[in-house]
Design a protein around this motif. Structure first.
Motif, PDB file in Angstrom:
ATOM      1  N   LEU A  66       0.918  -1.188  -0.167  1.00  0.00           N
ATOM      2  CA  LEU A  66       0.000  -0.118  -0.026  1.00  0.00           C
ATOM      3  C   LEU A  66       0.940   1.203   0.060  1.00  0.00           C
ATOM      4  N   PRO A  67       0.478   2.224  -1.018  1.00  0.00           N
ATOM      5  CA  PRO A  67       1.365   3.540  -1.023  1.00  0.00           C
ATOM      6  C   PRO A  67       1.499   4.233   0.267  1.00  0.00           C
ATOM      7  N   VAL A  68       2.726   4.931   0.552  1.00  0.00           N
ATOM      8  CA  VAL A  68       2.851   5.645   1.384  1.00  0.00           C
ATOM      9  C   VAL A  68       3.911   7.098   0.896  1.00  0.00           C
ATOM     10  N   ARG A  69       3.621   8.233   1.592  1.00  0.00           N
ATOM     11  CA  ARG A  69       4.611   9.333   1.200  1.00  0.00           C
ATOM     12  C   ARG A  69       5.801   9.135   1.943  1.00  0.00           C
ATOM     13  N   TRP A  70       6.950   9.110   1.139  1.00  0.00           N
ATOM     14  CA  TRP A  70       8.464   8.875   1.686  1.00  0.00           C
ATOM     15  C   TRP A  70       9.226   9.944   0.778  1.00  0.00           C
ATOM     16  N   ASN A  71       9.908  10.538   1.342  1.00  0.00           N
ATOM     17  CA  ASN A  71      11.077  11.372   0.835  1.00  0.00           C
ATOM     18  C   ASN A  71      10.330  12.281  -0.384  1.00  0.00           C
ATOM     19  N   ASP A  72       9.061  12.690  -0.358  1.00  0.00           N
ATOM     20  CA  ASP A  72       8.283  13.344  -1.272  1.00  0.00           C
ATOM     21  C   ASP A  72       7.834  12.812  -2.458  1.00  0.00           C
ATOM     22  N   ILE A  73       7.789  11.486  -2.376  1.00  0.00           N
ATOM     23  CA  ILE A  73       7.208  10.582  -3.621  1.00  0.00           C
ATOM     24  C   ILE A  73       6.527   9.536  -2.511  1.00  0.00           C
ATOM     25  N   LYS A  74       5.586   8.775  -3.665  1.00  0.00           N
ATOM     26  CA  LYS A  74       4.701   7.740  -3.207  1.00  0.00           C
ATOM     27  C   LYS A  74       5.327   6.374  -3.421  1.00  0.00           C
ATOM     28  N   VAL A  75       5.574   5.497  -2.345  1.00  0.00           N
ATOM     29  CA  VAL A  75       6.326   4.424  -2.643  1.00  0.00           C
ATOM     30  C   VAL A  75       5.780   3.137  -1.759  1.00  0.00           C
ATOM     31  N   PRO A  76       5.895   1.975  -2.034  1.00  0.00           N
ATOM     32  CA  PRO A  76       5.257   0.864  -1.187  1.00  0.00           C
ATOM     33  C   PRO A  76       5.824   1.151   0.356  1.00  0.00           C
ATOM     34  N   ARG A  77       4.823   0.697   1.213  1.00  0.00           N
ATOM     35  CA  ARG A  77       5.164   0.884   2.551  1.00  0.00           C
ATOM     36  C   ARG A  77       6.420  -0.074   3.279  1.00  0.00           C
ATOM     37  N   GLY A  78       6.269  -1.012   2.677  1.00  0.00           N
ATOM     38  CA  GLY A  78       7.287  -2.158   2.759  1.00  0.00           C
ATOM     39  C   GLY A  78       8.521  -1.626   2.629  1.00  0.00           C
ATOM     40  N   GLY A  79       8.819  -1.098   1.272  1.00  0.00           N
ATOM     41  CA  GLY A  79       9.871  -0.764   0.759  1.00  0.00           C
ATOM     42  C   GLY A  79      10.491   0.524   1.537  1.00  0.00           C
ATOM     43  N   ALA A  80       9.340   1.401   1.896  1.00  0.00           N
ATOM     44  CA  ALA A  80       9.937   2.568   2.506  1.00  0.00           C
ATOM     45  C   ALA A  80      10.568   2.114   3.985  1.00  0.00           C
ATOM     46  N   ALA A  81       9.966   1.248   4.714  1.00  0.00           N
ATOM     47  CA  ALA A  81      10.448   0.835   6.148  1.00  0.00           C
ATOM     48  C   ALA A  81      11.709   0.202   5.822  1.00  0.00           C
ATOM     49  N   ALA A  82      11.874  -0.649   4.545  1.00  0.00           N
ATOM     50  CA  ALA A  82      13.332  -1.420   4.534  1.00  0.00           C
ATOM     51  C   ALA A  82      14.367  -0.516   4.088  1.00  0.00           C
ATOM     52  N   VAL A  83      14.334   0.638   3.543  1.00  0.00           N
ATOM     53  CA  VAL A  83      15.173   1.544   3.086  1.00  0.00           C
ATOM     54  C   VAL A  83      15.610   2.311   4.510  1.00  0.00           C
ATOM     55  N   ASN A  84      14.543   2.644   5.211  1.00  0.00           N
ATOM     56  CA  ASN A  84      14.813   3.546   6.460  1.00  0.00           C
ATOM     57  C   ASN A  84      15.739   2.713   7.310  1.00  0.00           C
ATOM     58  N   ASP A  85      15.558   1.235   7.366  1.00  0.00           N
ATOM     59  CA  ASP A  85      16.247   0.579   8.241  1.00  0.00           C
ATOM     60  C   ASP A  85      17.680   0.433   8.146  1.00  0.00           C
ATOM     61  N   VAL A  86      17.945   0.661   6.694  1.00  0.00           N
ATOM     62  CA  VAL A  86      19.394   0.337   6.246  1.00  0.00           C
ATOM     63  C   VAL A  86      20.256   1.800   6.317  1.00  0.00           C
TER      64      VAL A  86
END
Length: 222
Positions: A66-86
């Protein structure tokens, strides 16, 4: 970067540091968090490991689309969490981003983060990556800022580049570089229905990183 070296690094990224065939001279990152993000980096290059079918953490990241706003763009919620973690585990001097499958999604998103930090992006090389950006406005932002840096490889009838569904607004941000022959999407769906899912198995095999490496070798010899 030579694409053969890139696909080799993507394949080797599935090895742990203590295993034969792991990337040499690169630092391994394993967040150990709920997202299961793993990568190798060195000499300005980062390569993200893709989904491992036995990893519940990876599968959980995949299905949270499900899309979430991240760094001024909309991306998959799971991908956003994964990048934030690393991000805190990666150096500041990265310029080349590589990944297969889910790893390709994370490579694109991490490159976007670095670009927003004002850092030079040289290349983003992905193999069988899913759609990672939702909405026309987000796609335009990526294309403007990362123009000319993306090389997106798709092998045969690999089903992963068709996910998440375009009906949710997800799009790729660059044209594919095709390896082998790819059927029309609707023909693929029709065949899956007609064969009761049996035609899906060879399509799934097209997704393997070894198949990408093989097809790149074949394309060079033709």
């Amino acid at each position: 970067m030579n694409v053969h070296l890139a696909v080799e690094l993507a394949r080797r990224s599935y090895k742990n540091p203590d295993e034969d065939g792991a990337p040499v001279g690169m630092t391994f990152v394993d967040t150990g968090s709920s997202t299961g993000t793993q990568a190798y980096y060195g000499d300005g290059i980062v390569v993200f490991r893709g989904t491992e079918i036995y990893s519940l953490k990876d599968i959980k990241t995949d299905v949270r689309f499900l899309p979430v706003r991240w760094n001024d763009i909309k991306v998959p919620r799971g991908g956003a969490a994964a990048v934030n973690d690393v991000l805190d585990s990666l150096p500041d001097d990265l310029h080349t981003f590589i990944g297969h499958s889910l790893g390709g999604e994370l490579a694109l998103m991490t490159a976007w983060h670095y670009a927003n930090e004002g850092r030079e992006i040289r290349e983003i090389i992905t193999f069988g990556a899913p759609r990672a950006v939702c909405g026309k406005a987000s796609v335009r932002k990526i294309r403007r800022k990362l123009n000319g840096t993306q090389k997106r490889y798709v092998n045969g009838n690999d089903p992963v580049p068709d996910l998440p569904p375009w009906t949710m607004g997800y799009r790729h941000t660059s044209m594919p570089i095709m390896l082998g022959t790819r059927q029309n999407l609707f023909l693929r769906i029709f065949n899956d229905i007609r064969t009761r899912g049996k035609s899906l198995l060879p399509r799934i095999s097209d997704h393997g990183i070894e198949q990408y490496e093989k097809q790149l070798f074949i394309s060079d010899t033709q």
